[in-house]
Design a protein around this motif. Structure first.
Motif, PDB file in Angstrom:
ATOM      1  N   MET A 124      -2.077 -36.357 -12.891  1.00 53.19           N
ATOM      2  CA  MET A 124      -2.068 -36.077 -11.444  1.00 53.19           C
ATOM      3  C   MET A 124      -0.981 -35.061 -11.127  1.00 53.19           C
ATOM      4  N   ARG A 125      -1.243 -34.337 -10.095  1.00 52.19           N
ATOM      5  CA  ARG A 125      -0.242 -33.376  -9.672  1.00 52.19           C
ATOM      6  C   ARG A 125       0.926 -34.150  -9.058  1.00 52.19           C
ATOM      7  N   ASN A 126       2.127 -33.867  -9.550  1.00 51.73           N
ATOM      8  CA  ASN A 126       3.251 -34.670  -9.087  1.00 51.73           C
ATOM      9  C   ASN A 126       3.797 -34.217  -7.743  1.00 51.73           C
ATOM     10  N   PRO A 127       3.973 -35.164  -6.830  1.00 47.75           N
ATOM     11  CA  PRO A 127       4.604 -34.812  -5.551  1.00 47.75           C
ATOM     12  C   PRO A 127       6.095 -34.608  -5.785  1.00 47.75           C
ATOM     13  N   PRO A 128       6.759 -33.917  -4.864  1.00 45.78           N
ATOM     14  CA  PRO A 128       8.215 -33.798  -5.014  1.00 45.78           C
ATOM     15  C   PRO A 128       8.859 -35.184  -4.916  1.00 45.78           C
ATOM     16  N   PRO A 129       9.914 -35.445  -5.691  1.00 45.27           N
ATOM     17  CA  PRO A 129      10.565 -36.749  -5.598  1.00 45.27           C
ATOM     18  C   PRO A 129      11.320 -36.892  -4.290  1.00 45.27           C
ATOM     19  N   LEU A 130      11.295 -38.091  -3.744  1.00 38.71           N
ATOM     20  CA  LEU A 130      12.043 -38.353  -2.514  1.00 38.71           C
ATOM     21  C   LEU A 130      13.445 -38.824  -2.883  1.00 38.71           C
ATOM     22  N   ASP A 131      14.439 -38.093  -2.447  1.00 40.90           N
ATOM     23  CA  ASP A 131      15.818 -38.449  -2.778  1.00 40.90           C
ATOM     24  C   ASP A 131      16.389 -39.370  -1.694  1.00 40.90           C
ATOM     25  N   VAL A 132      16.126 -40.650  -1.866  1.00 36.13           N
ATOM     26  CA  VAL A 132      16.536 -41.636  -0.865  1.00 36.13           C
ATOM     27  C   VAL A 132      18.059 -41.708  -0.747  1.00 36.13           C
ATOM     28  N   ASP A 133      18.753 -41.616  -1.883  1.00 35.12           N
ATOM     29  CA  ASP A 133      20.216 -41.708  -1.829  1.00 35.12           C
ATOM     30  C   ASP A 133      20.822 -40.557  -1.035  1.00 35.12           C
ATOM     31  N   ALA A 134      20.269 -39.368  -1.227  1.00 35.91           N
ATOM     32  CA  ALA A 134      20.778 -38.227  -0.459  1.00 35.91           C
ATOM     33  C   ALA A 134      20.563 -38.475   1.036  1.00 35.91           C
ATOM     34  N   LEU A 135      19.416 -39.069   1.344  1.00 34.06           N
ATOM     35  CA  LEU A 135      19.092 -39.347   2.751  1.00 34.06           C
ATOM     36  C   LEU A 135      20.071 -40.355   3.355  1.00 34.06           C
ATOM     37  N   ILE A 136      20.302 -41.476   2.649  1.00 31.52           N
ATOM     38  CA  ILE A 136      21.165 -42.508   3.254  1.00 31.52           C
ATOM     39  C   ILE A 136      22.641 -42.136   3.187  1.00 31.52           C
ATOM     40  N   ASP A 137      23.009 -41.247   2.254  1.00 30.98           N
ATOM     41  CA  ASP A 137      24.416 -40.833   2.162  1.00 30.98           C
ATOM     42  C   ASP A 137      24.771 -39.759   3.190  1.00 30.98           C
ATOM     43  N   ASP A 138      23.754 -39.070   3.673  1.00 32.21           N
ATOM     44  CA  ASP A 138      24.012 -37.943   4.570  1.00 32.21           C
ATOM     45  C   ASP A 138      24.488 -38.450   5.941  1.00 32.21           C
ATOM     46  N   PRO A 139      25.714 -38.103   6.338  1.00 32.92           N
ATOM     47  CA  PRO A 139      26.205 -38.601   7.630  1.00 32.92           C
ATOM     48  C   PRO A 139      25.359 -38.127   8.806  1.00 32.92           C
ATOM     49  N   ALA A 140      24.585 -37.075   8.582  1.00 33.65           N
ATOM     50  CA  ALA A 140      23.723 -36.589   9.670  1.00 33.65           C
ATOM     51  C   ALA A 140      22.524 -37.514   9.894  1.00 33.65           C
TER      52      ALA A 140
END
Ligand SMILES: Nc1ncnc2c1ncn2[C@@H]1O[C@H](COP(=O)(O)OP(=O)(O)OP(=O)(O)O)[C@@H](O)[C@H]1O
Ligand SMILES: [Mg+2]
Length: 384
Positions: free
Chosen positions: A1-17
């Motif tokens: 299967m064509r791979n979707p881009p990985p979701l970087d959850v840690d970057a999301l929750i670490d981002d103060p924004a």
């Protein structure tokens, strides 16, 4: 299967924004679990987090110390690290009452709260729970006490219900029947009786016949009081929408790798785009993967058949069958997921494996959180 881009959850929750994360998805896919696991992970990575849960399973609620339904966040004990996790369960009725207390003068508030129609109806308008979740989100954001708010959404059949709720409640409050019923209040406090006598509207007349004048009056009092409270309803819904569209907000769509859930996730992703609401990715929960990739389902099944035909090594045959079934299930799940990725190739995806049992304690949430963060479900699956 064509791979979707990985979701970087840690970057999301670490981002103060990142200030708000909304977990959406169709019924039973793991929204509450995901919200709680994300909250725990974010807190243990140092943030001050509040998780707003809706209807958590009892054991999960207990493990987070959510034993009282008092509509205020409580600190969750047993987390590690410097951050803080707070959690609350949405009490829909209480939230509704609070809105009324905040927006009506005490006398009118009392009138509404004690009205028998309010008591029985306030929890059953369709969309109430969704709307109250949004209200509570607004309140939590306004308090400024937490740097990250994670919102679980109500157990509706369709994920879209969450976004449709304010509009639907708004339509109800703006509706024709409501206008007829509230007419006396707006016409300068004439009573229902006078109104009817004055020959206003067939509908009100017919209703009196069906309901009797006193019941109708109860309804009218309720509705007109409610109308006063929710007078600025559209404006308030608009504000919540703006909060959801804000750049610090992130929508996570949760699905399981089955047709209906994946289809719902697709609809939801499209709807978010239409509404210009920031989607960050898809969580595919409860996936089944096999660690043994060198033995195909077909070969495994063929070997099992061979052994079964000869009546030899029944245990080996059973293991081969299980492996074959597991590989087929994994393949089916991948195909379902592929439907999503082929229509939404740019949406990042992370996966969480199906655990051997329900997730009902902090350790379980931690494991889910770890998978959300790394996007690699295989490891725990094998050890579960
Ligand atoms: N990865 C997983 N492995 C095993 N069990 C899971 C997993 N994720 C969730 N569960 C279990 O599945 C059940 C449903 O999960 P959850 O309550 O989080 O779903 P939900 O989307 O919030 O449901 P609802 O729509 O009813 O609110 C729970 O019993 C939960 O413990
Ligand atoms: Mg739930």
């Amino acid at each position: 299967m064509r791979n979707p881009p990985p979701l970087d959850v840690d970057a999301l929750i670490d981002d103060p924004a990142t200030r708000i994360i909304v977990c959406c998805g169709s019924g039973g896919v793991g929204k509450t679990t995901t919200a709680a696991a994300l909250g725990l992970r974010a807190a243990e990575r140092g943030r001050s987090v509040v998780v707003l849960t809706v209807d958590p399973a009892k054991r999960l609620a207990q493990s987070m110390g959510l034993t009282e339904l008092d509509n205020t966040p409580r600190r969750v004990k047993g987390t590690r690290g410097s951050g803080e996790l707070h959690a609350m369960m949405l009490d829909m009725k209480r939230t509704f009452d609070e809105i009324i207390e905040a927006h009506a003068d005490p006398e009118r508030a009392q009138q509404i709260l004690t009205n028998p129609f309010y008591q029985s109806l306030s929890s059953s308008f369709s969309g109430t729970q969704e709307y109250m979740a949004m209200e509570k989100l607004g309140q939590l954001r306004h308090s400024g006490e937490w740097d990250l708010i994670i919102v679980d959404t109500p157990p509706s059949r369709s994920a879209l219900d969450f976004l449709d709720a304010p509009e639907r409640l708004g339509r109800f409050l703006d509706g024709r029947l409501i206008r007829i019923l509230t007419a006396p209040a707006k016409a300068g406090g004439r009573s229902a009786f006078k109104l009817l006598n004055a020959g206003f509207g067939m509908v009100a007349g017919a209703l009196t016949k069906v309901l009797g004048a006193s019941v109708l009056k109860d309804i009218q009092t309720f509705v007109s009081a409610l109308d006063a409270v929710f007078g600025g309803f559209r404006q308030r819904a608009e504000q919540t929408y703006q909060l959801l569209q804000a750049s610090g907000t992130a929508f996570l769509v949760v699905a399981i790798p089955e047709r209906d859930a994946i289809r719902e996730a697709s609809y939801f992703v499209e709807r978010l785009a239409e509404e210009r609401m920031p989607l960050v990715g898809l969580v595919v929960n409860r996936v089944h993967r096999s660690q043994i990739t060198t033995l195909s389902a077909a070969r495994s099944a063929a070997a099992a058949e061979e052994l079964e035909a000869r009546g030899e090594h029944p245990l080996t045959a059973a293991v081969l069958r299980l492996h074959s079934d597991r590989m087929q299930l994994a393949a089916r799940e991948r195909r379902e997921q592929e439907h999503f990725t082929s229509t939404h190739p740019s949406v990042p995806v992370t996966e969480v494996s199906a655990m051997a049992e329900d997730v009902h304690d902090l350790d379980g949430l931690r494991t889910i959180g770890e998978q959300l963060g790394t996007g690699r479900p295989e490891r725990t699956e094998a050890s579960a």
